[in-house]
Design an enzyme around this catalytic site. Structure first.
Site, PDB file in Angstrom:
ATOM      1  N   LYS B  87       0.814  -1.212   0.000  1.00 21.68           N
ATOM      2  CA  LYS B  87       0.000   0.000   0.000  1.00 21.68           C
ATOM      3  C   LYS B  87       0.849   1.265   0.000  1.00 21.68           C
ATOM      4  CE  LYS B  87      -3.770  -1.961   2.825  1.00 21.68           C
ATOM      5  NZ  LYS B  87      -4.915  -2.033   1.919  1.00 21.68           N
ATOM      6  N   GLY B 159     -10.609  -3.138   9.045  1.00 20.81           N
ATOM      7  CA  GLY B 159     -10.215  -3.295  10.442  1.00 20.81           C
ATOM      8  C   GLY B 159     -11.374  -3.378  11.411  1.00 20.81           C
ATOM      9  N   ARG B 171     -23.261  -3.233  -3.095  1.00 20.46           N
ATOM     10  CA  ARG B 171     -24.637  -3.059  -3.596  1.00 20.46           C
ATOM     11  C   ARG B 171     -24.782  -1.729  -4.329  1.00 20.46           C
ATOM     12  NH1 ARG B 171     -28.583  -6.563  -2.913  1.00 20.46           N
ATOM     13  NH2 ARG B 171     -28.547  -7.984  -1.137  1.00 20.46           N
ATOM     14  N   GLY B 241      -8.452  -8.606   5.319  1.00 22.20           N
ATOM     15  CA  GLY B 241      -7.384  -7.894   6.017  1.00 22.20           C
ATOM     16  C   GLY B 241      -7.166  -8.486   7.382  1.00 22.20           C
ATOM     17  N   SER B 242      -7.721  -7.794   8.396  1.00 26.16           N
ATOM     18  CA  SER B 242      -7.516  -8.206   9.775  1.00 26.16           C
ATOM     19  C   SER B 242      -8.224  -9.520  10.087  1.00 26.16           C
ATOM     20  CB  SER B 242      -8.041  -7.108  10.696  1.00 26.16           C
ATOM     21  OG  SER B 242      -7.697  -5.840  10.180  1.00 26.16           O
TER      22      SER B 242
END
Lengths: 191, 300
Positions: B87, B159, B171, B241-242
């Site tokens: 990133k 996160g 959506r 991710g987390s």
């Protein structure tokens, strides 16, 4: 004519779009039972390690190997790696094609490239070169016995091979809008 | 920059988008060490995102979140054979140049890090390395593609382990594409103006009925069912991710999420892979966050 595309992971929908465009029934293959009605199978590009792991977890290796003994199978990029009898530094996956391949042999993504190839098998009165797209592509180091090289880069590197009804390309015809490779594969299926 | 000779082209938009196409139907996992990367690779991840801190820790510890140490990213690159992403901060084109020079396979210009520019994103066209960017709606997605992004991910709320924002953003984007297809051509210019998107990309999206580049979901996916939910909504793959390394049993959970992403339409398999995964990440209910704690609002 019904062609399946292994849909565990990767660019399977691109193959399906081209097959449908040229009038062929195409279906996604995720489980062993999906293989039954098929005349041929395409193993698409994707992450070869991911596809290989999922194929093992869902017991697809032996059934696809048996399928490849009788019917047409085409592997693009990751698919070529899965078909190879020898993968440099790693155990083979399906191991049905007499080729030696090396993963990510052109480098990382910043080295991915496009090149126009002249492929005599595709000419058929059409001298237009084929747009070959290589994404973190494997190299075809060697073709043995019945496996024959059918395409090379201008620097001589082998990038496609055929062995009876098995076809392997290091590049991605499904990412271009040129359908000649798909038509060539269908011709193998009907031969 | 593109290096072209007579027959060979490097760094074209086709090859940038091409890698994203190869990642489809797959799971991209956040990792902070080479050991994590190996666990992710063994579980069947299609790529890893190399980070110093997962978003849950960035949230907890606060401070300025920046590009990770290039040394750490290199170690992670050396530990796995799958693609490695990293990133950079929004608008921080020098971090992007550094990431390109060490050879990462994708740069994520990410709202999870503290933005470096409150007006402008990175001009992504001149880079050989492809970029993925976040979006909450179609206008934001097409602006990023206009700047050169070769892959889009709906932002969700990183996160948190709460999938509600990921669902909202997916959506929104997919719904906007569906309604765009119904619009007559004479409405497209005004529509492009109203969503702040390049006209040509709006037109292309209407014609093809899909985002011009691959579209993954991100931000809050924590279970196999969450991943399958996003796939059934119509995204091309998921970022976790987390959700993996903040859970009780990362190796099993990672593998289960990979299987769920492949077999997203098969409830029997989803039930089987959801068994005995240990504790999921605890998570934060998004409605308990204040407005300035929301990461998704970063990006313009």
């Amino acid at each position: 004519m019904k062609i399946g595309v292994l849909a565990l992971q990767g660019a399977f929908i691109e193959h399906i779009h081209i097959l449908k465009k040229i009038g062929v029934q195409a279906t996604e293959v995720r489980l062993v039972k999906d293989l039954e009605p098929l005349n041929g199978l395409i193993i698409p590009g994707g992450e070869s390690t991911t596809i290989n792991k999922l194929a093992k977890m869902y017991d697809l290796i032996l059934p696809v190997r048996r399928f490849a003994e009788k019917k047409v199978v085409w592997g693009t990029c990751a698919g070529m790696i899965l078909l190879a009898k020898e993968i440099k530094g790693e155990p083979a996956s399906l191991g049905v094609m007499d080729i030696v391949v090396e993963r990510n042999a052109f480098g990382r993504q910043v080295d991915s490239f496009e090149e126009m190839l002249t492929i005599s098998k595709l000419q058929n009165g059409n001298s237009k070169p084929f747009p070959a797209i290589f994404i973190r592509a494997p190299k075809l180091i060697e073709a043995r016995n019945n496996a024959k090289i059918i395409a090379r880069l201008t620097d001589g590197t082998a990038v496609a091979a055929i062995q009876n009804k098995l076809l392997a390309t290091a590049f991605h015809p499904e990412l271009s809008d040129d359908d000649r490779f798909h038509r060539f594969f269908l011709a193998l299926a009907t031969a | 920059m593109s290096e072209n000779n007579a027959s060979k082209t490097v760094g074209s938009f086709t090859v940038k988008v091409g890698l994203a196409q190869m990642l489809k139907g797959g799971v991209i996992m956040d990792v902070v060490t080479p050991e994590h990367a190996v666990i992710a690779g063994n579980a069947g991840a299609v790529a890893v995102m190399a980070l110093e801190r997962v978003p849950a820790d960035i949230r907890e510890q606060g401070g300025v979140a920046r590009m990770s140490d290039p040394g750490l990213i290199r170690e992670i690159m050396a530990s796995v054979s799958i693609p490695v992403m990293a990133k950079c901060r929004i608008g921080h084109f020098v971090e992007a140049q550094i990431l390109e020079s060490i050879g990462v396979d994708y740069v994520d210009e990410s709202e999870v890090l503290t933005p470096a520019d409150e007006q402008y994103h990175v001009d992504k066209h001149p880079f050989k390395v492809p970029f993925v960017c976040g979006c909450r709606n179609l206008g934001e997605a097409l602006r990023r593609i206009g700047e050169g992004a070769a892959m889009i991910r709906t932002k969700g709320e990183a996160g948190t382990g709460d999938v509600v924002e990921a669902v909202r953003h997916a959506r929104t984007v997919l719904g906007e594409i569906r309604s765009l297809q119904q619009k007559p051509d004479e409405e497209l210019m005004s529509y492009a103006k109203s969503i702040g998107a390049p006209y040509e990309l709006v037109k292309q999206t209407k014609e093809t009925g899909r985002m011009p580049v691959v579209n993954f979901a991100a931000g809050g996916i924590a279970t196999p069912a969450d991943a399958a939910l996003m796939m059934q909504l119509g995204v091309d793959g998921v970022f976790v991710g987390s959700g993996i390394f903040k859970s009780g049993d990362p190796a099993s959970r990672a593998k289960a999420i990979v299987e769920a992403t492949t077999h997203f339409n098969n409830p029997e398999i989803l039930a089987k892979v959801s068994e005995n995964l240990g504790d999921p990440m605890v998570g934060i209910n998004i409605s308990s966050l204040t407005e300035n704690e929301l990461l998704a609002d970063r990006g313009w």
